[in-house]
Motif scaffolding. Sequence first.
Motif, mmCIF file in Angstrom:
data_model
loop_
_atom_site.group_PDB
_atom_site.id
_atom_site.type_symbol
_atom_site.label_atom_id
_atom_site.label_comp_id
_atom_site.label_asym_id
_atom_site.label_seq_id
_atom_site.Cartn_x
_atom_site.Cartn_y
_atom_site.Cartn_z
ATOM 1 N N SER A 128 41.719 33.892 41.193
ATOM 2 C CA SER A 128 41.906 32.595 40.559
ATOM 3 C C SER A 128 40.935 32.426 39.392
ATOM 4 O O SER A 128 39.716 32.465 39.571
ATOM 5 C CB SER A 128 41.664 31.469 41.579
ATOM 6 N N ALA A 129 41.489 32.229 38.197
ATOM 7 C CA ALA A 129 40.642 32.025 37.017
ATOM 8 C C ALA A 129 39.771 30.784 37.180
ATOM 9 O O ALA A 129 38.599 30.777 36.782
ATOM 10 C CB ALA A 129 41.506 31.917 35.766
ATOM 11 N N VAL A 130 40.338 29.738 37.734
ATOM 12 C CA VAL A 130 39.577 28.499 37.934
ATOM 13 C C VAL A 130 38.392 28.750 38.867
ATOM 14 O O VAL A 130 37.263 28.314 38.596
ATOM 15 C CB VAL A 130 40.490 27.396 38.510
ATOM 16 N N ASN A 131 38.642 29.461 39.954
ATOM 17 C CA ASN A 131 37.568 29.725 40.922
ATOM 18 C C ASN A 131 36.471 30.599 40.340
ATOM 19 O O ASN A 131 35.281 30.335 40.530
ATOM 20 C CB ASN A 131 38.139 30.386 42.175
ATOM 21 N N ARG A 132 36.856 31.663 39.641
ATOM 22 C CA ARG A 132 35.815 32.560 39.117
ATOM 23 C C ARG A 132 35.003 31.905 38.015
ATOM 24 O O ARG A 132 33.800 32.126 37.906
ATOM 25 C CB ARG A 132 36.422 33.882 38.667
ATOM 26 N N GLU A 133 35.645 31.074 37.197
ATOM 27 C CA GLU A 133 34.901 30.379 36.142
ATOM 28 C C GLU A 133 33.974 29.328 36.736
ATOM 29 O O GLU A 133 32.827 29.168 36.291
ATOM 30 C CB GLU A 133 35.876 29.782 35.146
ATOM 31 N N GLY A 134 34.460 28.631 37.766
ATOM 32 C CA GLY A 134 33.604 27.645 38.434
ATOM 33 C C GLY A 134 32.431 28.311 39.130
ATOM 34 O O GLY A 134 31.298 27.816 39.082
ATOM 35 N N PHE A 135 32.711 29.443 39.770
ATOM 36 C CA PHE A 135 31.636 30.179 40.446
ATOM 37 C C PHE A 135 30.612 30.679 39.437
ATOM 38 O O PHE A 135 29.395 30.635 39.696
ATOM 39 C CB PHE A 135 32.206 31.355 41.230
ATOM 40 N N ALA A 136 31.075 31.169 38.299
ATOM 41 C CA ALA A 136 30.154 31.687 37.283
ATOM 42 C C ALA A 136 29.184 30.598 36.835
ATOM 43 O O ALA A 136 27.977 30.851 36.670
ATOM 44 C CB ALA A 136 30.935 32.230 36.091
ATOM 45 N N ARG A 137 29.692 29.388 36.660
ATOM 46 C CA ARG A 137 28.805 28.274 36.254
ATOM 47 C C ARG A 137 27.791 27.971 37.351
ATOM 48 O O ARG A 137 26.587 27.834 37.086
ATOM 49 C CB ARG A 137 29.638 27.035 35.938
ATOM 50 N N VAL A 148 29.036 35.885 34.130
ATOM 51 C CA VAL A 148 30.198 35.806 33.251
ATOM 52 C C VAL A 148 31.462 36.117 34.039
ATOM 53 O O VAL A 148 31.534 37.128 34.739
ATOM 54 C CB VAL A 148 30.062 36.808 32.078
ATOM 55 N N ALA A 149 32.479 35.244 33.934
ATOM 56 C CA ALA A 149 33.778 35.494 34.552
ATOM 57 C C ALA A 149 34.584 36.450 33.674
ATOM 58 O O ALA A 149 34.624 36.289 32.453
ATOM 59 C CB ALA A 149 34.538 34.182 34.734
ATOM 60 N N VAL A 150 35.195 37.461 34.288
ATOM 61 C CA VAL A 150 36.014 38.427 33.563
ATOM 62 C C VAL A 150 37.423 38.406 34.143
ATOM 63 O O VAL A 150 37.657 37.919 35.255
ATOM 64 C CB VAL A 150 35.418 39.841 33.619
ATOM 65 N N ASP A 151 38.395 38.964 33.379
ATOM 66 C CA ASP A 151 39.798 38.795 33.758
ATOM 67 C C ASP A 151 40.394 39.951 34.551
ATOM 68 O O ASP A 151 41.599 39.974 34.813
ATOM 69 C CB ASP A 151 40.659 38.520 32.518
ATOM 70 N N SER A 152 39.576 40.914 34.971
ATOM 71 C CA SER A 152 40.061 41.991 35.835
ATOM 72 C C SER A 152 38.889 42.616 36.575
ATOM 73 O O SER A 152 37.750 42.577 36.079
ATOM 74 C CB SER A 152 40.776 43.075 35.010
#
Length: 294
Positions: A128-137, A148-152
């Motif tokens: 989940s892009a939302v989850n990984r970006e939220g976790f990164a913050r 940093v959230a990455v896409d793969s």
Amino acid sequence: MAVLEQTFREQAAGQVKQVAPLRFMNRGMRLVVGGLEAQDKNGLRVSVTGGGALALLFEISSGKLLSLMGYPFSELRISATVGLAIERFTDAKAKTVAMIGSGRLALPILEPACALRSIERVLVYSRSAVNREGFARKAGIALKTSVVAVDSPQAAIERADFVLVSTNSPAAALHGQWLRPGLSVFGIGRPNEFDDEVYLKANLVSIPSKTHELNYYDTKLDQPLIRLSQQGQLSWDGVTEFCDIVSGKVAVPDLPRSVIIFRDSQGGYGDLTLAAYAYEEAKRRGLGQQISTE
């Protein structure tokens, strides 16, 4: 970490009783049991999904109940166990770590990585892009480093010095084709979290307990490590219990030339180790309440 390290040394000396955890799937209840012969203690921990956990500690020599305590240490046990493995299976100069997964246990295993190594960058991937970006913050603030959230997963792994994996994915979250010599991988999720090639590519596979690994509660789940050994593609005797690494019975392969896989195996005696430590500390500090069982 020091408390668990001592227990691993006791395990290597044959002084730890290993019993496979028991789980009642319809109620979400989990029971783990262990014996610490060198410490004259054994006991159990019981937990319920969505609820709390309790530990009972007994004196082996007398059978006396020593303590009934709340048990909030599960994440601490996982963090410390992974920390001990990171200490032995990664380069002291490691700067970048890949984190596959962004759930409840991702931060607890990143914390020892950042405490033991001078990590400058964490690359995190989850489905989940939302989850990984939220976790990164969130993780960036908690760890005070760049996350940093990455896409793969490949984008994280190809730039990493080592890899942490914590997912509840129904399929393999890590594929052996993504691994290269010099990478160590640390997983704490389901047995099917790694695909077959991860194990077949490894120069060393290490787990805390073969007893626990052989008796995973969800028998319907694919267990590649066990299946590969049963099929003769992997030697079960070649799978190393982590205690033998800690004690020095088994040497760590040359890190730059090796793929090393570490997978946590469900707790048990490790949970009792922390319960025993908490009991002794409570006595030393004059905490807790005396109760009668008569």
